[in-house]
Design a protein around this motif. Structure first.
Motif, short mmCIF file in Angstrom:
data_model
loop_
_atom_site.label_atom_id
_atom_site.label_comp_id
_atom_site.label_asym_id
_atom_site.label_seq_id
_atom_site.Cartn_x
_atom_site.Cartn_y
_atom_site.Cartn_z
N LEU A 67 -18.77 42.84 0.94
CA LEU A 67 -17.79 43.53 0.09
C LEU A 67 -16.50 43.83 0.86
N LEU A 68 -16.67 44.25 2.10
CA LEU A 68 -15.50 44.57 2.91
C LEU A 68 -14.67 43.32 3.17
N ALA A 69 -15.33 42.21 3.47
CA ALA A 69 -14.60 40.95 3.68
C ALA A 69 -13.84 40.57 2.41
N PHE A 70 -14.48 40.74 1.27
CA PHE A 70 -13.83 40.45 -0.02
C PHE A 70 -12.64 41.37 -0.25
N ASP A 71 -12.84 42.67 0.02
CA ASP A 71 -11.76 43.64 -0.17
C ASP A 71 -10.56 43.33 0.73
N ILE A 72 -10.84 42.95 1.97
CA ILE A 72 -9.75 42.63 2.90
C ILE A 72 -9.05 41.35 2.44
N TRP A 73 -9.84 40.36 2.03
CA TRP A 73 -9.25 39.07 1.61
C TRP A 73 -8.31 39.25 0.43
N ARG A 74 -8.72 40.08 -0.55
CA ARG A 74 -7.88 40.26 -1.74
C ARG A 74 -6.83 41.35 -1.57
N GLN A 79 -2.12 49.54 1.09
CA GLN A 79 -1.47 50.47 0.19
C GLN A 79 -0.39 49.72 -0.57
N LEU A 80 0.27 50.40 -1.50
CA LEU A 80 1.29 49.75 -2.32
C LEU A 80 2.41 49.12 -1.51
N GLY A 81 2.83 49.75 -0.43
CA GLY A 81 3.92 49.22 0.38
C GLY A 81 3.50 48.09 1.31
N GLY A 82 2.24 47.69 1.27
CA GLY A 82 1.76 46.62 2.13
C GLY A 82 1.20 47.12 3.46
N GLN A 83 1.27 48.42 3.69
CA GLN A 83 0.70 49.00 4.90
C GLN A 83 -0.83 49.03 4.78
#
Length: 198
Positions: A67-74, A79-83
């Motif tokens: 799940l974490l790999a998927f969350d990072i990939w997508r 955050q909204l600013g890309g941070q």
């Protein structure tokens, strides 16, 4: 803003130390967690809600890692600013993550972020290479009808220059086709179409 609301946004050990025991108990109740214990126990329980449960599956084969790999990939760890979200912010995203202690999860997250960063960079490089190969494969030097491919021909660049000079409006297609010589490598009707497409 109420202290409890501030803590809700970002649960960290430092922010929780400033909160009263009553507020800590309210936060625990809202999460359906055990309320008893001293301040330190309550803070640990808020940061690691599943720490008192049985030992979770090894990280390497866990659904949490997938799940974490998927969350990072997508990009769900952004955050909204890309941070990048803080480790605490990602930790609170899913219950599966909270089966592990926060300190372990934090190191898993850092490691997986590095791995996924490298994987994404490889995908970009591979994608560029595939496009180069496809262009060579898909765009032959000559067409089925025997004249050159427009895509990589010098005539395309000359026509772009002539259009910038507005020659396509001041000359007839036939007159424009007669110079430079590269235009004449194409039938007049094809050249006419390119004038209107370019």
């Amino acid at each position: 803003m109420v202290a409890g609301q501030e803590v809700e946004q970002e649960l960290t050990g430092d922010s929780l130390k400033k909160v009263s025991i009553v507020k800590l108990e309210e936060l625990l109740k809202a999460r359906h967690l055990k309320v008893g214990g001293n301040n330190a126990d309550l803070i640990v329980r808020l940061l690691n809600p599943n720490a008192e449960q049985k030992t979770p599956r090894k990280w390497i084969k866990s659904s949490a890692k997938k799940l974490l790999a998927f969350d990072i990939w997508r990009g769900a760890d952004l955050q909204l600013g890309g941070q990048l979200k803080t480790a605490q912010g990602v930790f609170l995203m899913r219950q599966e993550y909270q089966r592990y202690t926060f300190e372990k999860f934090k190191s898993y997250l850092a490691s997986l972020r590095k791995t996924m960063h490298v994987a994404k960079a490889r995908v970009v490089i591979d994608d560029r290479e595939v496009h180069k190969q496809l262009e060579q494969f898909l765009y032959a030097e000559t067409t089925y009808w025997g004249y050159p491919s427009w895509r990589s021909h010098q005539a395309k660049h000359f026509l772009r220059f002539d259009k910038d000079e507005d020659k396509h409006n001041t000359h007839s297609p036939c007159d424009l086709w007669k110079s430079p010589i590269e235009y004449q490598e194409f039938p007049l009707h094809v050249f006419r179409q390119r004038i209107h497409q370019a």
